[in-house]
Motif scaffolding. Sequence first.
Motif, mmCIF file in Angstrom:
data_model
loop_
_atom_site.group_PDB
_atom_site.id
_atom_site.type_symbol
_atom_site.label_atom_id
_atom_site.label_comp_id
_atom_site.label_asym_id
_atom_site.label_seq_id
_atom_site.Cartn_x
_atom_site.Cartn_y
_atom_site.Cartn_z
ATOM 1 N N GLU A 41 117.609 108.354 39.094
ATOM 2 C CA GLU A 41 118.261 107.662 40.198
ATOM 3 C C GLU A 41 118.254 108.497 41.478
ATOM 4 O OE1 GLU A 41 122.161 106.769 38.841
ATOM 5 O OE2 GLU A 41 121.496 105.401 37.250
ATOM 6 N N LEU A 42 118.329 109.799 41.305
ATOM 7 C CA LEU A 42 118.504 110.696 42.449
ATOM 8 C C LEU A 42 117.204 111.131 43.102
ATOM 9 C CD1 LEU A 42 120.252 112.767 44.131
ATOM 10 C CD2 LEU A 42 119.854 114.370 42.239
ATOM 11 N N ALA A 43 116.183 111.389 42.307
ATOM 12 C CA ALA A 43 115.036 112.173 42.772
ATOM 13 C C ALA A 43 114.363 111.611 44.022
ATOM 14 C CB ALA A 43 114.022 112.326 41.644
ATOM 15 N N LEU A 44 113.889 110.390 43.969
ATOM 16 C CA LEU A 44 113.116 109.864 45.097
ATOM 17 C C LEU A 44 113.958 109.716 46.362
ATOM 18 C CD1 LEU A 44 110.838 107.251 43.296
ATOM 19 C CD2 LEU A 44 110.339 109.628 43.874
ATOM 20 N N PRO A 45 115.173 109.133 46.291
ATOM 21 C CA PRO A 45 115.988 109.065 47.519
ATOM 22 C C PRO A 45 116.293 110.446 48.099
ATOM 23 C CG PRO A 45 116.861 107.581 45.849
ATOM 24 C CD PRO A 45 115.810 108.412 45.169
ATOM 25 N N ALA A 46 116.535 111.432 47.234
ATOM 26 C CA ALA A 46 116.851 112.776 47.730
ATOM 27 C C ALA A 46 115.649 113.403 48.415
ATOM 28 C CB ALA A 46 117.323 113.659 46.582
ATOM 29 N N LEU A 47 114.501 113.305 47.801
ATOM 30 C CA LEU A 47 113.293 113.913 48.376
ATOM 31 C C LEU A 47 112.933 113.261 49.703
ATOM 32 C CD1 LEU A 47 111.222 114.196 45.075
ATOM 33 C CD2 LEU A 47 112.369 116.069 46.290
ATOM 34 N N ILE A 48 113.053 111.951 49.772
ATOM 35 C CA ILE A 48 112.790 111.239 51.026
ATOM 36 C C ILE A 48 113.806 111.648 52.090
ATOM 37 C CG2 ILE A 48 112.841 108.936 52.096
ATOM 38 C CD1 ILE A 48 111.727 107.855 49.402
ATOM 39 N N ASN A 49 115.016 111.953 51.643
ATOM 40 C CA ASN A 49 116.109 112.359 52.534
ATOM 41 C C ASN A 49 115.908 113.752 53.124
ATOM 42 O OD1 ASN A 49 118.905 111.686 53.481
ATOM 43 N ND2 ASN A 49 119.427 113.540 52.327
ATOM 44 N N GLY A 50 114.940 114.503 52.573
ATOM 45 C CA GLY A 50 114.719 115.878 53.017
ATOM 46 C C GLY A 50 115.428 116.904 52.167
ATOM 47 N N SER A 51 115.950 116.488 51.015
ATOM 48 C CA SER A 51 116.687 117.380 50.119
ATOM 49 C C SER A 51 115.830 117.764 48.919
ATOM 50 C CB SER A 51 117.961 116.691 49.610
ATOM 51 O OG SER A 51 118.775 116.254 50.673
ATOM 52 N N SER A 52 115.667 119.055 48.702
ATOM 53 C CA SER A 52 114.996 119.525 47.498
ATOM 54 C C SER A 52 115.995 119.549 46.341
ATOM 55 C CB SER A 52 114.404 120.916 47.727
ATOM 56 O OG SER A 52 113.328 120.859 48.655
ATOM 57 N N ILE A 53 115.477 119.589 45.115
ATOM 58 C CA ILE A 53 116.312 119.436 43.926
ATOM 59 C C ILE A 53 116.103 120.609 42.987
ATOM 60 C CG2 ILE A 53 116.767 117.989 41.892
ATOM 61 C CD1 ILE A 53 115.636 115.625 43.552
ATOM 62 N N ILE A 54 117.198 121.094 42.415
ATOM 63 C CA ILE A 54 117.141 122.039 41.296
ATOM 64 C C ILE A 54 117.711 121.296 40.105
ATOM 65 C CG2 ILE A 54 117.895 124.260 40.361
ATOM 66 C CD1 ILE A 54 118.172 123.662 44.070
ATOM 67 N N THR A 55 116.923 121.108 39.041
ATOM 68 C CA THR A 55 117.351 120.240 37.955
ATOM 69 C C THR A 55 117.260 120.898 36.587
ATOM 70 O OG1 THR A 55 117.025 118.074 36.904
ATOM 71 C CG2 THR A 55 115.051 119.212 37.693
ATOM 72 N N LEU A 56 118.164 120.484 35.706
ATOM 73 C CA LEU A 56 118.097 120.817 34.287
ATOM 74 C C LEU A 56 117.693 119.606 33.452
ATOM 75 C CD1 LEU A 56 121.304 123.015 33.920
ATOM 76 C CD2 LEU A 56 118.939 123.780 33.585
ATOM 77 N N SER A 57 117.469 118.469 34.104
ATOM 78 C CA SER A 57 117.185 117.216 33.386
ATOM 79 C C SER A 57 115.702 116.902 33.395
ATOM 80 C CB SER A 57 117.987 116.071 34.012
ATOM 81 O OG SER A 57 119.369 116.343 33.959
ATOM 82 N N MET A 58 114.894 117.896 33.011
ATOM 83 C CA MET A 58 113.446 117.739 33.080
ATOM 84 C C MET A 58 112.916 116.679 32.134
ATOM 85 S SD MET A 58 114.681 120.930 33.537
ATOM 86 C CE MET A 58 114.373 122.026 32.163
ATOM 87 N N ARG A 99 110.831 119.828 47.534
ATOM 88 C CA ARG A 99 110.360 120.363 46.255
ATOM 89 C C ARG A 99 111.367 120.049 45.154
ATOM 90 N NH1 ARG A 99 108.516 126.446 46.382
ATOM 91 N NH2 ARG A 99 107.048 125.677 44.836
ATOM 92 N N VAL A 100 110.872 120.073 43.919
ATOM 93 C CA VAL A 100 111.730 119.986 42.743
ATOM 94 C C VAL A 100 111.555 121.277 41.958
ATOM 95 C CG1 VAL A 100 112.243 118.776 40.589
ATOM 96 C CG2 VAL A 100 111.550 117.475 42.626
ATOM 97 N N HIS A 101 112.654 121.983 41.750
ATOM 98 C CA HIS A 101 112.643 123.242 41.004
ATOM 99 C C HIS A 101 113.182 122.986 39.606
ATOM 100 C CE1 HIS A 101 112.046 125.646 44.733
ATOM 101 N NE2 HIS A 101 112.731 124.650 45.275
ATOM 102 N N LEU A 102 112.375 123.286 38.586
ATOM 103 C CA LEU A 102 112.805 123.124 37.201
ATOM 104 C C LEU A 102 113.431 124.433 36.742
ATOM 105 C CD1 LEU A 102 109.734 121.266 35.640
ATOM 106 C CD2 LEU A 102 111.620 120.348 37.001
#
Length: 266
Positions: free
Chosen positions: A87-104, A126-129
């Motif tokens: 739910e979060l990934a695409l809206p956040a990335l488009i928003n200019g927010s990179s993500i650090i996730t544990l839900s790979m 970017r998405v950081h795993l």
Amino acid sequence: MRTKRLAIVGCGKLANIVVEAFIKGLLPDYKLIGTFSRTFSKAEGIAKHIQDLETSYKCILCHSIEELLDLKPDYIVETASPTALRELALPALINGSSIITLSMGAFADVDFYENVKKTALKYGTRVHLASGAIGGFDVLRTVSLMEACLVTFETKKGPNSLRNTNVYNETLQTEERRVFEGDAIEAITLFPTQVNVAVAASLASTGPKNMKVSIDSIAGYVGDDHRIEIKSEQVHAIIDVYSKTAQIAGWSVVNTLRNITSPIAF
């Protein structure tokens, strides 16, 4: 360097480890500006912790993902679930927010994975795993780039961690049994929160369809033991990590955040 604006989605025990590190001064390059959780009281608790520090800025308790994205965070820590990451990934990335996730585990869906990559590239995010409860992603990635290889992922768990899954029954409380064998895609489908690290290891190497995963339930076992083995013509490596609790996963997020802003990254 400008202080990075940080937000948290999913405010359980792992997120609180990030907050603990923040309060201890281990994340000096960040401001924690917002929290969101399906369980409102958990997000409220974290926001209150930051407010009690009497910072020069406010940590906003958000009622929706949209409200959190309106804060324009540079980075979002996601520790909720693969469903939340979807739910979060695409809206956040488009928003200019990179993500650090544990839900790979969400990335076992190849179409979603490719869409996230394209979106991040387009918007300069970017998405950081985070490594979670395992390590060795650098070795896996290096060997898989070098030559053909085989990778397996074996996990030992106590039966209580398998409650609320389709494989659980009371006989596991007294027996040792292999409860799953298959690939990483099948594993994350059956165990949406327990084998995220298996998907991450597969993404770093041969891919979710090609990584063989097995899960053994051991009566009385406390914690998790994750064992990755990679074999190629020139390299044979084993990464075996036992963790009594899930705390290592939360601290891996702290390490990822520190690497992002550090002049030397480990």
